[in-house]
Design an enzyme around this catalytic site. Structure first.
Site, short mmCIF file in Angstrom:
data_model
loop_
_atom_site.label_atom_id
_atom_site.label_comp_id
_atom_site.label_asym_id
_atom_site.label_seq_id
_atom_site.Cartn_x
_atom_site.Cartn_y
_atom_site.Cartn_z
N ASP A 105 -26.37 -14.80 51.39
CA ASP A 105 -27.04 -14.95 52.66
C ASP A 105 -28.42 -14.65 52.70
O ASP A 105 -28.89 -13.51 52.45
CB ASP A 105 -26.29 -14.17 53.66
N ASP A 285 -33.98 -20.99 55.80
CA ASP A 285 -32.68 -20.03 55.95
C ASP A 285 -31.53 -20.87 55.46
O ASP A 285 -31.35 -21.94 55.81
CB ASP A 285 -32.24 -19.59 57.51
#
Length: 413
Positions: A105, A285
């Site tokens: 992540d 992201d």
């Protein structure tokens, strides 16, 4: 308690899959990609919840659920398994040595385990600091305590005293936890007892113990066409030139919040001869599936492409002729010019069945943030963008880099 406070003090001072390959002060290891969503509603809910975790997602400036194309759910009810895909790496933690598949992540600095009821954390070598940790993730609210234990990537690479989170409650999600590769700053606020302190990340610790010399993470993705594939790569300490073409070019981290707390950059975007987004901050992201633009930029793109909203999946749909007429979508920073070719702007047709689409339907992967340019942040370059470039997150120089790969102009979709 002394251990964690001491480690945090060191951090404050310093911060002013298998097989694993170790070479030239870098560590590279594979990432396994898994498609883990059951329908398009789950897919869109995942992205909406992640954007909400960034403090962003609203519809026409509102945050009421009725305005969204699909009903929203509390973050605590959004499973990690709802994501379009998850890239995981395998690590070994504790004694007895236990394998954990952790989702990579880029939006968080915290590494934690204990999400899976079938693989709970239990280690005789672990030390419970009794320091609470709480983070609002895109998939839910993680709460637990900080433990100190050994985390191993290979026989040659381990961190003897890594501070990790251990969940106090589990969710039925398709992973054992999270490997946080976000900037150290993205972990601020995770420790209620130390609100201004930050946990050292895995990369911080590898630098501290001189396993690697630079706080740099390189990421390689490959366009998604199958349910599971061992085709991603994570590199700590630098980049792997064998995965990209030419040289990586860099741009500095944006200064506007919240982009500055993540891997945020400034860019302007042009479609053909139309500038659809002015120079604005946003976020790079890996956890968001789609490419998100401010609502006015999205509308310019929609008009220019001729796309119409498909109510069955919330995506813009175009005809074959409109696809043939697509222009490159160009991304410009102060030092980088990147192009998403027409094929990179569409959903992989081999996966149309996952999004309520027909076999030959063509859907665009650009979606709206539903807020105008000039608000908190104005774009999110998600996975559909990153799979076409090699991406470098450089914590030392506070910059983000990109390089072309063999898939930049691929026609896999």
């Amino acid at each position: 308690m002394f251990s964690i406070v001491f480690s945090l003090a060191l951090l404050a001072f310093s911060v002013t899959g298998s097989p694993v390959e170790v070479r030239n002060s870098t560590i590279t290891f594979p990432m396994t990609r898994r498609l883990a969503f059951s329908n398009v509603t789950d897919l869109l809910r995942h992205d909406e919840a992640r954007l909400a975790a960034f403090g962003k997602y609203s519809t026409h400036g509102r945050r009421d659920a009725d305005a969204l194309p699909f009903p929203t759910v509390p973050l605590s009810q959004v499973d990690l398994g709802d994501t379009m895909l998850s890239y995981t790496v395998r690590v070994v933690i504790g004694n007895p040595p236990t394998n954990y598949d952790l989702v990579v992540d880029s939006a968080t600095a915290i590494t934690w385990v204990g999400a899976s009821a079938t693989r709970p954390y239990f280690s005789s070598s672990g030390v419970n600091t009794n320091v609470p940790v709480a983070v609002d993730y895109h998939f839910g609210t993680f709460q637990g305590t900080i433990w100190e234990d050994e985390i191993t990537f290979s026989e040659r690479v381990n961190i003897p005293r890594m501070l990790i989170g251990v969940a106090s409650a589990t969710q039925n999600i398709a992973a054992d936890g999270v490997l946080g590769i976000g900037p150290t700053l993205s972990g601020r606020g995770a420790l209620p007892s130390f609100p201004n302190q930050m946990l050292p990340t895995v990369v911080d610790r590898l630098v501290e113990q001189e396993t690697i010399t630079r706080s740099v993470v390189g990421i390689f993705f490959k366009p998604t066409v199958a349910n599971e594939d061992n085709n991603g790569e994570l590199c700590f300490g630098g980049t792997n030139p064998r995965k990209y073409l030419g040289k990586a070019k860099y741009t500095g981290i944006a200064t506007a919040r919240p982009s500055s707390l993540h891997w945020g950059i400034n860019q302007w975007i042009r479609y053909g001869n139309v500038q659809i987004l002015s120079y604005s901050p946003g976020i790079v992201d890996s956890g968001c599936t789609f490419l998100y633009l401010s609502i006015d930029a999205y509308e310019r793109y929609r008009v220019a492409t001729g796309g119409t909203l498909n109510l069955a999946n919330g995506l813009l749909q175009i005809s074959l002729q409109q696809y043939n007429d697509l222009h490159d979508l160009e991304f410009h920073t102060d030092a980088i010019n990147l192009k998403l070719v027409p094929n990179a702007q569409i959903w992989p047709r081999s996966l149309n069945h996952k999004i309520n689409g027909g076999e030959n339907d063509i859907f665009l992967v650009v979606r709206s943030l539903e807020t105008p340019t000039g608000t908190e942040f104005n774009f999110v370059n998600g996975y559909v963008f990153l799979q076409r470039f090699y991406t470098v997150f450089d914590g030392n120089m506070r910059r983000v880099g990109f390089a072309r790969t063999q898939y930049t102009q691929a026609t896999t979709n």
